[in-house]
Scaffold this active site. Structure first.
Site, PDB file in Angstrom:
ATOM      1  N   GLU A   1      50.894   0.743  18.123  1.00 43.86           N
ATOM      2  CA  GLU A   1      51.753   0.370  17.065  1.00 43.86           C
ATOM      3  C   GLU A   1      52.609  -0.626  17.193  1.00 43.86           C
ATOM      4  O   GLU A   1      53.100  -1.244  18.543  1.00 43.86           O
ATOM      5  CB  GLU A   1      52.321   1.509  16.896  1.00 43.86           C
TER       6      GLU A   1
ATOM      7  N   CYS B   1      58.685  -5.855  16.639  1.00 41.57           N
ATOM      8  CA  CYS B   1      58.699  -5.154  17.741  1.00 41.57           C
ATOM      9  C   CYS B   1      57.145  -4.888  18.404  1.00 41.57           C
ATOM     10  O   CYS B   1      56.390  -4.487  17.554  1.00 41.57           O
ATOM     11  CB  CYS B   1      59.271  -3.835  17.603  1.00 41.57           C
TER      12      CYS B   1
ATOM     13  N   CYS C   1      51.929   3.877  28.161  1.00 44.31           N
ATOM     14  CA  CYS C   1      52.880   3.367  29.090  1.00 44.31           C
ATOM     15  C   CYS C   1      52.918   4.436  30.241  1.00 44.31           C
ATOM     16  O   CYS C   1      52.600   5.525  30.208  1.00 44.31           O
ATOM     17  CB  CYS C   1      54.242   3.516  28.579  1.00 44.31           C
TER      18      CYS C   1
ATOM     19  N   CYS D   1      60.511   9.646  25.598  1.00 44.77           N
ATOM     20  CA  CYS D   1      59.498   8.443  24.937  1.00 44.77           C
ATOM     21  C   CYS D   1      58.282   8.868  24.434  1.00 44.77           C
ATOM     22  O   CYS D   1      57.651   9.397  25.503  1.00 44.77           O
ATOM     23  CB  CYS D   1      59.647   7.081  25.662  1.00 44.77           C
TER      24      CYS D   1
ATOM     25  N   LEU E   1      68.522   1.499  31.076  1.00 37.23           N
ATOM     26  CA  LEU E   1      69.070   2.248  31.934  1.00 37.23           C
ATOM     27  C   LEU E   1      69.213   3.771  31.849  1.00 37.23           C
ATOM     28  O   LEU E   1      68.886   4.269  32.736  1.00 37.23           O
ATOM     29  CB  LEU E   1      70.753   1.726  32.345  1.00 37.23           C
TER      30      LEU E   1
ATOM     31  N   ASN F   1      66.367   9.427  18.912  1.00 41.09           N
ATOM     32  CA  ASN F   1      65.470   9.679  17.840  1.00 41.09           C
ATOM     33  C   ASN F   1      64.375  10.888  18.173  1.00 41.09           C
ATOM     34  O   ASN F   1      63.544  10.376  19.332  1.00 41.09           O
ATOM     35  CB  ASN F   1      64.615   8.201  17.607  1.00 41.09           C
TER      36      ASN F   1
END
Length: 385
Positions: A132, A145, A152, A159, A257, A332
């Site tokens: 995406e 983005c 990942c 995430c 971080l 989010n």
């Protein structure tokens, strides 16, 4: 074709933006493993080449080398999606290009628009993998983005991008194709202003492809975007940060971080167990010394986990003597994950402690959250319609 470029509500955009074709999955090499060997398109992905490589190919074909810059101008500046559009090229050359190359090798299988002007694309790659990428409109800014990997491997627990692990690195061409697809959604008189390598994947784990793609993005013959308007995000891989320093281009570096101490950071960002905060901070300091670019530290604020006054004071101790911008991102939500957005009071208290301590703080404005396009919400393997 769209007549307006802002969506009044959350909606699926099932039409191709401008004149960019949506390539049927059957035309994509290896898409979803549905094609037989005879159906696989063996043409070269033109975006995997740089202009010098294209020039060499042209000369080998008996064509004039200066045509390479003409072709690059058509693709990156004039937003051509096919060789047939390149009307100032000789017909024979256009036929040769069509025979040997493809400009867009992936397929755009879904486009979703948010009421705040954010567009999210789901792109299916030649082998069936999906990524995406996002276009954000904010005033006169037109930021994109972009993803660097299918999935990942960093394992940040909050995430969506890493929920299924990582399949592979994206190629240079696949990274650039995302940029061009997003650019094509703009009005002809609009241009991209900023790029953030902050989509799916860890960009510093794929520097061999990310750096050539960004070199094209900043080139006057490419997208012509200043390195000072290009940001590379990372969880903090010290050897790769040092390599980026030696590259000599002053990109903005954003280090995720997310915690002020090793115990909590390892809980939230498991790769930290092998690295440690000190090594990340030291590498970031070296990047600042090499490029003079103020560092950005990203901090996703998770309710009840890293949003306490104590965390804020510890973070203050780490950052107060560094020339940094702290980008705080209230969480989010991601479906299926147990984390929550902090309360308004916790957010305000956290900010007050850092600001009163002299740290430059910016709280990220949420954009695209209603279409799962906000920070941390991009994910692979969404079911397509």
């Amino acid at each position: 074709m769209r007549s307006d470029y802002g969506c009044s509500s959350f909606t699926h955009c099932w039409y191709p933006p401008l004149d960019l074709p949506v390539i049927p999955s059957a035309a994509i090499p290896g898409a979803a493993a549905q094609n037989s060997g005879d159906d696989v398109d063996q043409r070269i992905h033109l975006l995997d080449l740089d202009v010098d490589q294209l020039r060499s190919w042209l000369v080998e074909q008996g064509q004039q080398g200066f045509r390479a810059k003409q072709i690059w101008n058509w693709i990156y500046q004039r937003r051509a999606a096919t060789f047939a559009e390149m009307t100032d090229l000789p017909k024979k050359l256009r036929e040769q290009l069509e025979q040997h190359f493809v400009i867009f090798r992936a397929s755009e299988v879904d486009a979703v628009c948010s009421s705040d002007g954010t567009d999210k694309l789901l792109v299916r790659l030649f082998d069936g993998g999906e990524v995406e990428c996002v276009l954000l409109r904010d005033g006169i800014r037109r930021s994109i983005c972009v993803s660097s990997q299918v999935g990942c491997a960093m394992g940040c627990v909050f995430c969506a991008s890493g929920l299924d692990g990582v399949d592979r690195n994206l190629t240079r061409g696949e990274i650039l194709e995302q940029m061009l697809r997003l650019q094509s959604r703009l009005h002809p008189d609009e241009r991209l202003s900023h790029i953030v390598m902050m989509g799916m994947g860890e960009p510093l784990a794929n520097l061999d492809r990310v750096l050539p793609a960004l070199d094209e993005a900043r080139s006057p013959e490419g997208l012509g975007i200043s390195p000072r308007r290009i940001t590379i995000s990372t969880v903090g891989l010290p050897p790769a940060i040092d390599r980026l320093s030696k590259h000599g281009v002053p990109y903005n570096l954003a280090v995720s971080l997310h915690a002020p101490n090793n115990e909590l950071r390892t809980q939230l960002v498991p790769v930290n167990k092998r690295i440690g905060i000190k090594a990340v901070l030291d590498a970031a300091d070296r990047y600042f010394e090499a490029n003079g670019r103020r560092l950005t530290f990203e901090y996703v604020l998770l309710g009840g986990l890293n949003d306490s006054d104590d965390c804020a004071h510890q973070l203050l101790g780490i950052l107060r003597r560094r020339n940094v911008m702290l980008n705080v991102i209230p969480y989010n939500p991601v479906a299926g994950l147990p984390y929550v957005t902090p309360s308004s009071k916790a957010i305000a208290d956290f900010k007050d402690i850092l600001v009163s301590g002299g740290v430059n703080v910016m709280f990220r404005q949420r954009k695209g959250s209603e279409i799962d396009a906000a920070c941390g919400q991009l994910r692979r393997n969404r079911q397509s319609v």
